[in-house]
Design a protein around this motif. Structure first.
Motif, PDB file in Angstrom:
ATOM      1  N   HIS A 123       0.814  -1.222   0.000  1.00 27.76           N
ATOM      2  CA  HIS A 123       0.000   0.000   0.000  1.00 27.76           C
ATOM      3  C   HIS A 123       0.848   1.273   0.000  1.00 27.76           C
ATOM      4  CE1 HIS A 123       0.952  -0.246   4.301  1.00 27.76           C
ATOM      5  NE2 HIS A 123       0.618   1.018   4.379  1.00 27.76           N
ATOM      6  N   PRO A 126       1.637   3.419  -4.192  1.00 27.65           N
ATOM      7  CA  PRO A 126       0.556   3.724  -5.155  1.00 27.65           C
ATOM      8  C   PRO A 126       1.087   4.190  -6.508  1.00 27.65           C
ATOM      9  CG  PRO A 126       0.727   5.458  -3.498  1.00 27.65           C
ATOM     10  CD  PRO A 126       1.590   4.319  -3.027  1.00 27.65           C
ATOM     11  N   ALA A 129       1.904   1.210  -8.597  1.00 25.12           N
ATOM     12  CA  ALA A 129       0.691   0.590  -9.142  1.00 25.12           C
ATOM     13  C   ALA A 129       0.164   1.389 -10.331  1.00 25.12           C
ATOM     14  CB  ALA A 129      -0.369   0.484  -8.047  1.00 25.12           C
ATOM     15  N   ALA A 130       0.139   2.712 -10.188  1.00 22.86           N
ATOM     16  CA  ALA A 130      -0.373   3.565 -11.262  1.00 22.86           C
ATOM     17  C   ALA A 130       0.500   3.472 -12.507  1.00 22.86           C
ATOM     18  CB  ALA A 130      -0.452   5.011 -10.777  1.00 22.86           C
ATOM     19  N   ARG A 133      -0.120   0.145 -14.291  1.00 20.28           N
ATOM     20  CA  ARG A 133      -1.383   0.123 -15.045  1.00 20.28           C
ATOM     21  C   ARG A 133      -1.244   0.902 -16.356  1.00 20.28           C
ATOM     22  NH1 ARG A 133      -5.736  -2.167 -12.992  1.00 20.28           N
ATOM     23  NH2 ARG A 133      -6.108  -2.300 -10.740  1.00 20.28           N
ATOM     24  N   GLU A 149      -6.320   2.460  -2.317  1.00 17.16           N
ATOM     25  CA  GLU A 149      -7.375   2.697  -3.301  1.00 17.16           C
ATOM     26  C   GLU A 149      -7.170   1.908  -4.589  1.00 17.16           C
ATOM     27  OE1 GLU A 149      -7.694   6.858  -4.004  1.00 17.16           O
ATOM     28  OE2 GLU A 149      -8.420   7.334  -1.979  1.00 17.16           O
ATOM     29  N   PHE A 150      -5.935   1.475  -4.835  1.00 17.54           N
ATOM     30  CA  PHE A 150      -5.663   0.862  -6.135  1.00 17.54           C
ATOM     31  C   PHE A 150      -6.023  -0.625  -6.207  1.00 17.54           C
ATOM     32  CE2 PHE A 150      -1.521   0.903  -3.843  1.00 17.54           C
ATOM     33  CZ  PHE A 150      -1.277  -0.462  -3.759  1.00 17.54           C
TER      34      PHE A 150
END
Length: 543
Positions: A123, A126, A129-130, A133, A149-150
């Motif tokens: 966590h 982020p 993760a972004a 993607r 949130e991801f």
């Protein structure tokens, strides 16, 4: 099937044990014993197995993971990262761990290159993760370790699937289980494909050569990222039911490491030379009981002789060296405790990285692939069951890495008559000065015997007269202020004059890779940033 001698051989099964079987076996034998410790939390073998089974069921039933799918893991060391390895193995999926210190862009490259179907991400990352993607729109899901949130929280998924199981995937010898990304010190990282059959041999070999007599009564402390060598080391512990102790903090807290060694009676740990140096130079080493240590393994980079002697004097006869790239999962040489000596007698093979690992074979070869005589420098090449299956989706790299069946390490060295190997350095590190080959490691070893120098890296830089000359980047010991001219004068007579560095610069700290190694690629980049690469200097070596 007909072999090369014309004998007819009936095809045999290539089935091998799925590596998740190591966890199942330990859970069956020692269900209530401690398997894993992280901070104030601990998990028994049966508890760890239940969590792995639940995540494997979730990955298959909720996220559609099937055999051969790749899952990237971006996380600092934690129980969830450890569990994800076995969950992937159980499904026949491929575990693709990233070093958590890498940048979002670097991790996104791993996701894209590996063709990952999913991602498990801490966590605290982020941005990783972004970026993943964005770089890989075909990425189907991201699971978050902790609230984020991801993606859905890993532990919430465990709670939902607890008690569910899925069949263990039937795997063959060459089925991939792990993409071991190289450190990329000379270019983009490449995915070395490790397989179930290969890794079964590696675990056996580690137990044979590095940590003989390891049992469920042992404990192992993790002081390096599980994404690479430490992860392989811990897989070996699981195979014997030995407990794993994780440091409670993201950064290496040396004082805490020694406290945990005392508390849990730690018997073995995997380190790299820079970490071993930090451990043995910290005052806590003299304040905590570390008599339980039997095997302090160091690998990943050569250890300078001065640091090796200090570690021996501090810890006693417990240090174990192995040499091996990720592509050979460490299985090239071993130097066990009995072969570590304080004195540089000839029969002690001073400077060696050890002899060949059990079941492996080493050849020192010239540029044409011919084996050279004992004592002659060449490229260290290797064959055997620990050699990886090749780089994923990278035929050009595979063509360069293999020659006549031998894996080419890119490391230069020689072997003596007794079979002990000596590393001269990376082929890419060698430079030619005035027509003579210069191997930086030899110069670095000498510089580290100077009482004022703590760390050093020597690089070849362009020179209008000699073609290339040496530049020494040094970190001074605390409260010392050595002078570059004096350092070169001190070296004169200890090395041939063409090996003397032309310049010496001092920095407060040395750039290191995400794996704790002194990386010359990063040092060269920093020299350019500092405008020191071509800076004229009165410190001059001579031929």
């Amino acid at each position: 099937m007909t072999n090369r001698k014309g004998l007819v051989i009936e095809p045999m099964s290539k089935r091998v044990m799925n590596l998740s079987g190591f966890l199942d076996q330990s859970a069956r034998r020692f269900p209530n014993e401690i398997a894993l410790v992280w901070g104030e939390k601990s998990w028994s073998w049966s508890h760890l197995q239940r969590r792995v089974s639940a995540m494997a069921a979730a990955l298959q039933k909720q996220f559609g993971i099937v055999m051969g799918d790749r899952i990237v893991v971006q996380s600092q060391n934690c129980n969830q990262m450890f569990e994800s390895m076995f969950a992937c193995f159980k499904l026949g999926a491929v575990w693709v761990p990233a070093n958590f210190r890498q940048t979002p862009g670097e991790v996104a490259y791993l996701v894209k290159t590996s063709g990952a179907k999913g991602m498990i991400c801490g966590h605290l990352f982020p941005d990783h993760a972004a970026a993943s993607r964005e770089a890989c729109p075909e990425l189907e899901f991201i699971i978050a370790i902790g609230k984020a949130e991801f993606g859905e929280d890993y532990d919430d998924i465990i709670d939902r699937f607890v008690g569910e199981t899925v069949p263990v995937a039937a795997v063959e010898h060459d089925d991939p289980c792990w993409f071991f990304f190289t450190s990329g010190t000379t270019g983009r990282p490449k995915a070395a494909v490790l397989t179930h059959g290969q890794m079964g041999f590696v675990v056996t070999n580690h137990l044979c050569d590095l940590m003989p007599d390891t049992t469920h009564k042992d404990a192992s402390l993790v002081v390096a990222p599980l994404s690479h060598g430490a992860g392989i080391h811990q897989l070996t512990q699981v195979a014997r039911g030995a407990k794993t102790i994780l440091l409670p903090t993201e950064k290496l807290d040396v004082g805490e490491a020694w406290r945990l060694i005392e508390q849990w009676r730690v018997s073995n740990m995997f380190t790299v030379p820079t970490i071993l140096k930090m451990l043995t130079e910290h005052p806590a080493v003299h304040l905590r009981d570390h008599s339980s240590l039997r095997y302090v393994v160091y690998a990943g980079a050569p250890m300078y002789r001065a640091d090796q002697i200090h570690a021996l004097k501090t810890l006693g006869s417990v240090i174990v060296q192995y040499f091996g790239l990720g592509e050979v999962t460490g299985n090239i040489t071993v130097l066990p405790p009995a072969e570590h000596h304080l004195e540089d007698k000839d029969d002690a093979h001073p400077g060696t990285c050890g002899y060949v690992r059990t079941g492996m074979q080493i050849s020192i070869q010239d540029d044409a692939g011919n084996e050279v005589p004992a004592g002659t420098t060449g490229e260290i090449c290797v064959i055997g069951p620990a050699v990886f299956a090749g780089y994923y989706n990278n035929p050009e790299a595979n063509a360069k890495a293999f020659r006549y069946g031998w894996f080419r390490t890119g490391d230069l060295g020689h072997m003596d008559e007794a079979g002990f190997v000596f590393i001269t350095g990376r082929a890419s590190d060698m430079y030619i000065s005035g027509g003579s080959n210069v191997y930086p490691r030899e110069i670095e070893e000498k510089l580290l015997t100077h009482p004022d120098i703590n760390e050093v890296a020597v690089l070849g830089i362009p020179d209008p007269v000699w073609g290339e000359v040496g530049l020494a980047v040094c970190v001074a010991r605390a409260d010392r202020s050595p002078d570059g001219k004096e350092i070169i004068a001190w070296l004169d007579g200890k090395l041939a004059r063409y090996k003397l560095p032309k310049r010496v610069v001092f920095w407060p700290e040395m750039p290191k890779s995400a794996y704790g190694k002194i990386a010359k690629k990063l040092i060269r980049e920093e020299l350019i940033k500092r405008n020191e690469l071509d800076e004229p200097d009165s410190n001059s070596g001579a031929h």
